[in-house]
Design an enzyme around this catalytic site. Structure first.
Site, short mmCIF file in Angstrom:
data_model
loop_
_atom_site.label_atom_id
_atom_site.label_comp_id
_atom_site.label_asym_id
_atom_site.label_seq_id
_atom_site.Cartn_x
_atom_site.Cartn_y
_atom_site.Cartn_z
N ASP A 28 0.84 -1.19 0.00
CA ASP A 28 0.00 0.00 0.00
C ASP A 28 0.88 1.25 0.00
O ASP A 28 1.88 1.33 0.71
CB ASP A 28 -0.91 -0.01 1.23
CG ASP A 28 -2.08 0.96 1.09
OD1 ASP A 28 -3.23 0.50 1.04
OD2 ASP A 28 -1.83 2.19 1.04
N ASN A 85 -12.79 -3.43 2.78
CA ASN A 85 -13.77 -2.35 2.88
C ASN A 85 -14.72 -2.43 1.69
O ASN A 85 -14.29 -2.65 0.56
CB ASN A 85 -13.06 -1.00 2.91
CG ASN A 85 -12.16 -0.84 4.12
OD1 ASN A 85 -12.47 -1.32 5.20
ND2 ASN A 85 -11.03 -0.18 3.94
N GLN A 92 -14.57 2.24 1.49
CA GLN A 92 -13.89 1.85 0.24
C GLN A 92 -13.61 3.08 -0.62
O GLN A 92 -14.53 3.86 -0.90
CB GLN A 92 -14.76 0.86 -0.53
CG GLN A 92 -14.07 0.33 -1.79
CD GLN A 92 -14.92 -0.70 -2.53
OE1 GLN A 92 -16.08 -0.95 -2.18
NE2 GLN A 92 -14.33 -1.31 -3.54
N SER A 93 -12.35 3.24 -1.02
CA SER A 93 -11.99 4.41 -1.84
C SER A 93 -11.56 4.04 -3.25
O SER A 93 -11.49 4.91 -4.11
CB SER A 93 -10.88 5.20 -1.14
OG SER A 93 -9.71 4.43 -1.02
N VAL A 94 -11.24 2.77 -3.48
CA VAL A 94 -10.88 2.32 -4.83
C VAL A 94 -11.86 1.22 -5.22
O VAL A 94 -11.99 0.21 -4.51
CB VAL A 94 -9.43 1.79 -4.90
CG1 VAL A 94 -9.11 1.31 -6.31
CG2 VAL A 94 -8.44 2.87 -4.47
N HIS A 98 -10.29 -5.39 -3.08
CA HIS A 98 -8.92 -5.55 -2.55
C HIS A 98 -8.96 -5.96 -1.10
O HIS A 98 -9.82 -5.55 -0.34
CB HIS A 98 -8.11 -4.26 -2.72
CG HIS A 98 -8.80 -3.01 -2.23
ND1 HIS A 98 -9.79 -2.38 -2.94
CD2 HIS A 98 -8.64 -2.29 -1.10
CE1 HIS A 98 -10.20 -1.31 -2.27
NE2 HIS A 98 -9.53 -1.24 -1.15
N HIS A 100 -6.83 -5.88 2.30
CA HIS A 100 -5.72 -5.29 3.03
C HIS A 100 -5.13 -6.37 3.96
O HIS A 100 -5.86 -6.96 4.76
CB HIS A 100 -6.18 -4.14 3.93
CG HIS A 100 -6.77 -2.97 3.22
ND1 HIS A 100 -6.05 -1.81 2.98
CD2 HIS A 100 -8.01 -2.74 2.72
CE1 HIS A 100 -6.84 -0.92 2.38
NE2 HIS A 100 -8.03 -1.46 2.21
#
Ligand code: 5GP
Length: 112
Positions: A28, A85, A92-94, A98, A100
């Site tokens: 990240d 997320n 969630q931002s993308v 995914h 983590h």
């Protein structure tokens, strides 16, 4: 196209720690722990809500690779956390599924 697709396509750089035909893992860019790796399917699934029944093998494969990456990073004994997320309230931002993988220090609970 999300930034993660650009990482898969090598259009932007990333510190890639693992890759195969189904998934890729990279560090990240804004690590929240000494080890903070993102594991993503190459298939552009948006989030958990968009996983299809046909993705069952892919999702199982990703979990096995998460296990292996945690071992490679030396987290197996000390422990670690896997976070996904999903959506706005999930943070969630993308918009590309995914996982983590966080470790290398004690992690508090509950999350914020
Ligand atoms: P989310 O908030 O969607 O669960 O997680 C997205 C993660 O992607 C964040 O932890 C963020 O730091 C990471 N990230 C965003 N853009 C990039 C990038 O260009 N490269 C890397 N390596 N990580 C990124």
């Amino acid at each position: 196209m999300t930034i993660f697709t650009k990482i898969i396509n090598r259009e932007i750089p990333a510190d890639i720690v693992y890759e195969d035909d189904q998934c890729i893992a990279f560090r990240d860019v804004s690590p929240q722990a000494p080890v903070h790796i993102l594991v993503i399917p190459k298939k552009p699934i948006v989030n958990v809500e968009n996983i299809g029944d046909e993705d069952q093998m892919l999702i199982g494969h990703i979990w096995l690779r998460i296990r292996d990456i945690a071992r490679t990073e030396g987290l197996s004994e000390s422990g670690y956390r896997v976070v996904v997320n999903c959506g706005a309230d999930g943070g969630q931002s993308v918009d590309h599924l995914h996982y983590h993988v966080l470790g290398g220090r004690p992690l508090s609970w509950p999350p914020g």
